[in-house]
Motif scaffolding. Structure first.
Motif, PDB file in Angstrom:
ATOM      1  N   ARG A 130       0.827  -1.211   0.000  1.00 37.50           N
ATOM      2  CA  ARG A 130       0.000   0.000   0.000  1.00 37.50           C
ATOM      3  C   ARG A 130       0.859   1.257   0.000  1.00 37.50           C
ATOM      4  NH1 ARG A 130      -3.063  -2.909   4.853  1.00 37.50           N
ATOM      5  NH2 ARG A 130      -0.833  -3.225   5.243  1.00 37.50           N
ATOM      6  N   GLN A 172      -1.543  -1.082  -4.068  1.00 33.49           N
ATOM      7  CA  GLN A 172      -2.800  -0.387  -3.802  1.00 33.49           C
ATOM      8  C   GLN A 172      -2.473   1.010  -3.301  1.00 33.49           C
ATOM      9  OE1 GLN A 172      -5.271  -1.462  -0.336  1.00 33.49           O
ATOM     10  NE2 GLN A 172      -7.052  -1.491  -1.716  1.00 33.49           N
ATOM     11  N   PHE A 173      -3.186   2.005  -3.819  1.00 29.97           N
ATOM     12  CA  PHE A 173      -3.013   3.387  -3.384  1.00 29.97           C
ATOM     13  C   PHE A 173      -4.033   3.688  -2.294  1.00 29.97           C
ATOM     14  CE2 PHE A 173      -0.964   3.237  -7.420  1.00 29.97           C
ATOM     15  CZ  PHE A 173       0.040   4.195  -7.374  1.00 29.97           C
ATOM     16  N   VAL A 174      -3.565   4.152  -1.153  1.00 23.69           N
ATOM     17  CA  VAL A 174      -4.436   4.435  -0.011  1.00 23.69           C
ATOM     18  C   VAL A 174      -4.322   5.915   0.341  1.00 23.69           C
ATOM     19  CG1 VAL A 174      -4.976   3.925   2.395  1.00 23.69           C
ATOM     20  CG2 VAL A 174      -4.187   2.092   0.877  1.00 23.69           C
ATOM     21  N   SER A 216      -8.233  13.235  -4.940  1.00 18.42           N
ATOM     22  CA  SER A 216      -8.300  11.775  -5.016  1.00 18.42           C
ATOM     23  C   SER A 216      -8.079  11.297  -6.448  1.00 18.42           C
ATOM     24  CB  SER A 216      -9.644  11.272  -4.487  1.00 18.42           C
ATOM     25  OG  SER A 216     -10.718  11.778  -5.245  1.00 18.42           O
ATOM     26  N   THR A 231      -5.078   8.653  -7.623  1.00 15.13           N
ATOM     27  CA  THR A 231      -5.504   7.311  -8.062  1.00 15.13           C
ATOM     28  C   THR A 231      -5.565   7.190  -9.577  1.00 15.13           C
ATOM     29  OG1 THR A 231      -7.865   7.876  -8.005  1.00 15.13           O
ATOM     30  CG2 THR A 231      -6.875   7.055  -5.950  1.00 15.13           C
ATOM     31  N   ASN A 267      -6.041   0.451  -8.455  1.00 13.82           N
ATOM     32  CA  ASN A 267      -6.561  -0.179  -7.247  1.00 13.82           C
ATOM     33  C   ASN A 267      -6.324   0.783  -6.088  1.00 13.82           C
ATOM     34  OD1 ASN A 267      -7.256  -1.846  -5.121  1.00 13.82           O
ATOM     35  ND2 ASN A 267      -5.426  -3.122  -5.274  1.00 13.82           N
ATOM     36  N   HIS A 268      -7.385   1.154  -5.403  1.00 14.99           N
ATOM     37  CA  HIS A 268      -7.208   2.168  -4.369  1.00 14.99           C
ATOM     38  C   HIS A 268      -8.233   2.008  -3.251  1.00 14.99           C
ATOM     39  CE1 HIS A 268     -10.340   4.019  -6.928  1.00 14.99           C
ATOM     40  NE2 HIS A 268     -10.753   4.596  -5.817  1.00 14.99           N
ATOM     41  N   GLU A 269      -7.936   2.660  -2.150  1.00 17.62           N
ATOM     42  CA  GLU A 269      -8.870   2.776  -1.034  1.00 17.62           C
ATOM     43  C   GLU A 269      -8.830   4.214  -0.537  1.00 17.62           C
ATOM     44  OE1 GLU A 269      -9.867   1.100   3.483  1.00 17.62           O
ATOM     45  OE2 GLU A 269      -8.222   0.223   2.321  1.00 17.62           O
TER      46      GLU A 269
END
Length: 346
Positions: free
Chosen positions: A152, A181-183, A198, A202, A208-210
């Motif tokens: 992440r 994953q990008f958080v 955001s 992203t 793929n991100h949260e």
């Protein structure tokens, strides 16, 4: 010793006021939203961040003369905003910088986060002390990493960092690993600025991100349980140079390696412990290096945590803070001038 702390659940006030006094033994502290005469009648210290609202400076000075308490004001960044800051017009309209400078002048002690602010405050008030930011060793700051199948890439912050996030917009398009994953933490859905922020982080939502909604200050650090590699972009401006290095300290506390702009306030860390960005292509170079060498990334993060816990030790810094409070309470002319010198790490 009795300390009155005006508090509004903001991050700076929590880090600089609430958590330090709550960890001090042998003191009583009271939180308030607004300072009144009844609240100051029986205190030793009035301790606040930057300025007070809802009460005139002269009124507080009159109360100090009458009741004998000391005023300690804390600054974690500069009181003069740059014209590109989103609060600049509001500060100018309400003359906030003038009021803050007046509080600096009148305070019995001024706490600052680093030597650069020290040198700004000292010409106004020689009773200035460098007390760096540090990560507490209790409550949310003991959180552990949440396991994930992804590595992440983590960023946390507020809307004031919109321009800083733009530094990542193009470099991250070149990160193609499916294991990433990008958080992003701190998101505020009601603020339209966050949509652009955001999107920049992203790649328009393609990665793929949260997105983690902003948490209460009492819980905000739990988002770092999803931080494997911290990205810390910062545009080089005069105002930004007076910020503190808190973002590096937050990442280090969970042993996350950092990729960070080579600008103040992040200068001074050992080169082998952080990944400094000098040009835009460095973001990609450092991120890929950490992704391709997970063992070295883990080692670097652990060594950075060791370093920060030693150099920016919450308990040691807070012990000094308490000693200064005690010297004000007793009104003794105790010499602690050695602690007024700038720190070696800025």
């Amino acid at each position: 010793m009795k300390i009155l702390v005006p508090y509004d659940s903001s991050g700076p006030k929590a880090h600089r006021l609430l958590w330090p006094v709550s960890a001090m033994s042998g003191i009583e502290f009271t939180l308030c939203h607004r300072v009144t005469e009844d609240l100051v009648k029986d205190i030793d210290i009035l301790f606040f961040n930057r300025m007070l609202s809802g009460v005139h400076i002269q009124k507080v000075l009159d109360w100090r003369e009458q009741y004998g308490f000391s005023i300690v004001v804390d600054f974690d960044d500069h009181w003069h905003l740059g014209p590109d800051h989103y609060l600049y017009e509001s500060y100018q309209q309400h003359r906030a910088h003038e009021f803050m400078e007046e509080w600096i002048k009148e305070a019995d002690a001024v706490f600052v986060t680093h030597d650069r602010l020290f040198h700004e405050v000292f010409p106004i008030n020689q009773k200035a002390y460098v007390l760096p930011n540090a990560i507490p060793d209790f409550d949310q700051f003991l959180c552990k990493k949440i396991p994930s199948d992804f590595t992440r890439l983590f960023w946390a912050g507020g809307v004031t960092h919109k321009r800083d996030i733009s530094l990542l917009k193009n470099p991250i398009k070149r990160i193609h690993s499916p294991a990433v994953q990008f958080v992003m933490a701190g998101y505020v859905a009601k603020n339209p600025e966050w949509a652009a922020m955001s999107s920049a982080f992203t790649n328009g939502g393609r990665f793929n991100h949260e997105i983690i909604e902003a948490l209460k200050v009492e819980d905000y650090y739990y988002s770092y349980a999803k931080c494997d590699i911290a990205l810390i972009p910062l545009i080089e401006t005069r105002f930004n140079s007076f910020k503190s290095n808190l973002k590096v300290l937050e990442a280090a506390n969970v042993a996350a390696p950092v990729v960070v702009s080579r600008v103040h306030p992040y200068l001074g860390f050992p080169e082998e412990l952080v990944n400094y960005v000098d040009k835009q292509s460095d973001w990609v170079k450092h991120i890929n290096k950490l992704l391709n060498g997970p063992g070295q990334a883990k080692y670097q993060g652990e060594k950075l945590r060791e370093y920060c816990r030693e150099v920016f030790n919450f308990s040691k810094i807070n012990e000094l803070r308490k000693k200064i409070f005690e010297s004000l309470k007793t009104r003794k002319n105790e010499s602690i001038t050695e602690h007024r010198q700038p720190t070696t790490l800025s």
